[in-house]
Design an enzyme around this catalytic site. Sequence first.
Site, PDB file in Angstrom:
ATOM      1  N   ASN A   1      -6.913  -6.384   6.570  1.00 31.79           N
ATOM      2  CA  ASN A   1      -5.691  -6.953   7.150  1.00 31.79           C
ATOM      3  C   ASN A   1      -5.395  -6.179   8.437  1.00 31.79           C
ATOM      4  OD1 ASN A   1      -3.110  -7.760   7.791  1.00 31.79           O
ATOM      5  ND2 ASN A   1      -2.133  -6.814   5.996  1.00 31.79           N
ATOM      6  N   TRP A   2      -5.630  -6.830   9.565  1.00 32.58           N
ATOM      7  CA  TRP A   2      -5.439  -6.138  10.844  1.00 32.58           C
ATOM      8  C   TRP A   2      -3.979  -6.084  11.271  1.00 32.58           C
ATOM      9  CZ3 TRP A   2      -9.890  -7.450  14.847  1.00 32.58           C
ATOM     10  CH2 TRP A   2     -11.078  -6.886  14.372  1.00 32.58           C
ATOM     11  N   LYS A   3      -3.123  -6.786  10.547  1.00 30.49           N
ATOM     12  CA  LYS A   3      -1.683  -6.810  10.886  1.00 30.49           C
ATOM     13  C   LYS A   3      -1.510  -7.178  12.356  1.00 30.49           C
ATOM     14  CE  LYS A   3      -1.078  -3.420   7.287  1.00 30.49           C
ATOM     15  NZ  LYS A   3      -0.245  -2.403   6.680  1.00 30.49           N
TER      16      LYS A   3
ATOM     17  N   HIS B   1       2.832 -10.258   1.580  1.00 32.11           N
ATOM     18  CA  HIS B   1       2.591  -8.843   1.885  1.00 32.11           C
ATOM     19  C   HIS B   1       3.932  -8.113   1.894  1.00 32.11           C
ATOM     20  CE1 HIS B   1       1.549  -5.204   4.041  1.00 32.11           C
ATOM     21  NE2 HIS B   1       0.301  -5.446   3.727  1.00 32.11           N
TER      22      HIS B   1
ATOM     23  N   GLU C   1       5.152  -6.043   3.816  1.00 28.02           N
ATOM     24  CA  GLU C   1       5.815  -5.991   5.136  1.00 28.02           C
ATOM     25  C   GLU C   1       6.554  -7.295   5.415  1.00 28.02           C
ATOM     26  OE1 GLU C   1       2.361  -4.670   7.349  1.00 28.02           O
ATOM     27  OE2 GLU C   1       2.511  -2.752   6.324  1.00 28.02           O
TER      28      GLU C   1
ATOM     29  N   GLU D   1      -0.628  -4.012  -4.406  1.00 25.12           N
ATOM     30  CA  GLU D   1      -0.438  -3.033  -3.338  1.00 25.12           C
ATOM     31  C   GLU D   1       0.878  -2.282  -3.560  1.00 25.12           C
ATOM     32  OE1 GLU D   1      -2.788  -4.204   0.386  1.00 25.12           O
ATOM     33  OE2 GLU D   1      -0.851  -5.157   0.530  1.00 25.12           O
TER      34      GLU D   1
ATOM     35  N   GLY E   1      -0.353   2.505   4.077  1.00 26.64           N
ATOM     36  CA  GLY E   1      -0.288   3.250   5.336  1.00 26.64           C
ATOM     37  C   GLY E   1       0.173   4.687   5.193  1.00 26.64           C
TER      38      GLY E   1
ATOM     39  N   SER F   1      -3.927   2.449   1.322  1.00 24.10           N
ATOM     40  CA  SER F   1      -4.642   3.666   1.732  1.00 24.10           C
ATOM     41  C   SER F   1      -6.064   3.757   1.189  1.00 24.10           C
ATOM     42  CB  SER F   1      -3.828   4.912   1.371  1.00 24.10           C
ATOM     43  OG  SER F   1      -2.620   4.927   2.109  1.00 24.10           O
TER      44      SER F   1
ATOM     45  N   GLY G   1      -5.815  -2.080   5.095  1.00 25.83           N
ATOM     46  CA  GLY G   1      -5.115  -2.167   6.381  1.00 25.83           C
ATOM     47  C   GLY G   1      -5.806  -1.314   7.422  1.00 25.83           C
ATOM     48  N   GLY G   2      -5.266  -0.113   7.654  1.00 27.96           N
ATOM     49  CA  GLY G   2      -5.718   0.771   8.727  1.00 27.96           C
ATOM     50  C   GLY G   2      -7.228   0.952   8.810  1.00 27.96           C
TER      51      GLY G   2
HETATM   52  C1  PEP Z   1      -2.026  -3.201   3.670  1.00 29.94           C
HETATM   53  O1  PEP Z   1      -1.129  -3.181   4.500  1.00 29.94           O
HETATM   54  O2  PEP Z   1      -2.304  -4.249   3.068  1.00 29.94           O
HETATM   55  C2  PEP Z   1      -2.745  -1.966   3.429  1.00 29.94           C
HETATM   56  C3  PEP Z   1      -3.396  -1.862   2.303  1.00 29.94           C
HETATM   57  O3  PEP Z   1      -2.661  -0.995   4.386  1.00 29.94           O
HETATM   58  P1  PEP Z   1      -3.388   0.455   4.379  1.00 29.94           P
HETATM   59  O4  PEP Z   1      -4.809   0.229   3.926  1.00 29.94           O
HETATM   60  O5  PEP Z   1      -3.323   0.896   5.804  1.00 29.94           O
HETATM   61  O6  PEP Z   1      -2.628   1.306   3.460  1.00 29.94           O
END
Ligand code: PEP
Length: 253
Positions: free
Chosen positions: A11-13, A98, A100, A168, A174, A214, A235-236
Site C-alpha cells: 500500500n503506497w498510500k 484502512h 487511516e 492491521e 508505521g 510494520s 506500507g512503508g
Molecule cells: C499499512 O498502512 O497498511 C501498513 C501496514 O503500513 P506499515 O507497513 O508502514 O506499517
Amino acid sequence: MSKNTPLVAGNWKMNGQREQALELGKLAEGLDKNPVEGVDVMICPPTTLIMPFSELMKGGKVAIGAQDCHTLVSGANTGDISAEMLADAGATAIIVGHSERRADHSESDALINEKAQASWRAGLVAIICVGETNGQRQYGLTLDVVRRQLKNAVPDGATAKNTVIAYEPVWAIGSGLTPTVEDVDKVHNDIRKVLVERFGDSEGGGMRLLYGGSVKASNAKELMAVENVDGALVGGASLKADDFLGIITSYKS
Ligand code: PEP
C-alpha cells in the site's frame, strides 16, 4: 503455514509520482530473476498511477490494486472515484476500511461494507481492513473490536475469491512495533473461526487473511509462518523494491 495462496500487497498510500515506475520495474525484474513460486504480489499505488502501472505490468507477476473507492458507480461526487473507474484503469482489487480512512475520514463499518460491495459490483476483490487501536488493545478489547468490525464491515456475499481480510493493529502501522507472533496467531485464528462460522469451511476457510503493521524483511519470515496468516499488507516497506522483495522472498523455501 498457510494453506491458501499467500498474497503480499503493498500500500503506497499518498506516495509516488510517475518516476516511481522505476521501483515497480525493479520489483518486476527482481521477481523475474528470482521467482518466488506460489505467492501473489500486488502494489496499490496512488490512483494517478493505477492506469500506467497496470499497463506496464500487463501479463506480469505484479497485480495493481487501489486504496479506496466511492460506493456509487457515478454521479455528482466531486473528487471521488468509483470502483468501476478503478477497474477500467486496470485495478484488480481495492483496499477498503484502512485505519487511516477510518480515522481521517470517519469511515464507519457500514460505509466500508458498502465499499466492499461496490468493489465486487465492479468485479474487483475487496481487501477489507480490521484492527484495534492501542487503547482498545490495552483494555483487552482486541478480539471484540475485530469481531465487531468483521460482522459489520464484511458483507454477506463474501467469498474466498472476492474478499481478502487484512488484520492491521492500528498501533503497529508505521510505528515499527508489531504484536508478538503469539498475538498474531491468536487474532488470526479467531478471525478464521468467525469467517468459517459465517461463510462455511470452503469460503471462510479459503478467504486470505493478511497481517499488516510494520512488516519488513527482518520480521516477515516469522510472521508469515503463523497459521492462518496468508500474506501481508505492507506500507512503508513496499515503497522500495529491494525492501518489498525481501518480504516476498520470506516465502522462498
Ligand atoms: C499499512 O498502512 O497498511 C501498513 C501496514 O503500513 P506499515 O507497513 O508502514 O506499517
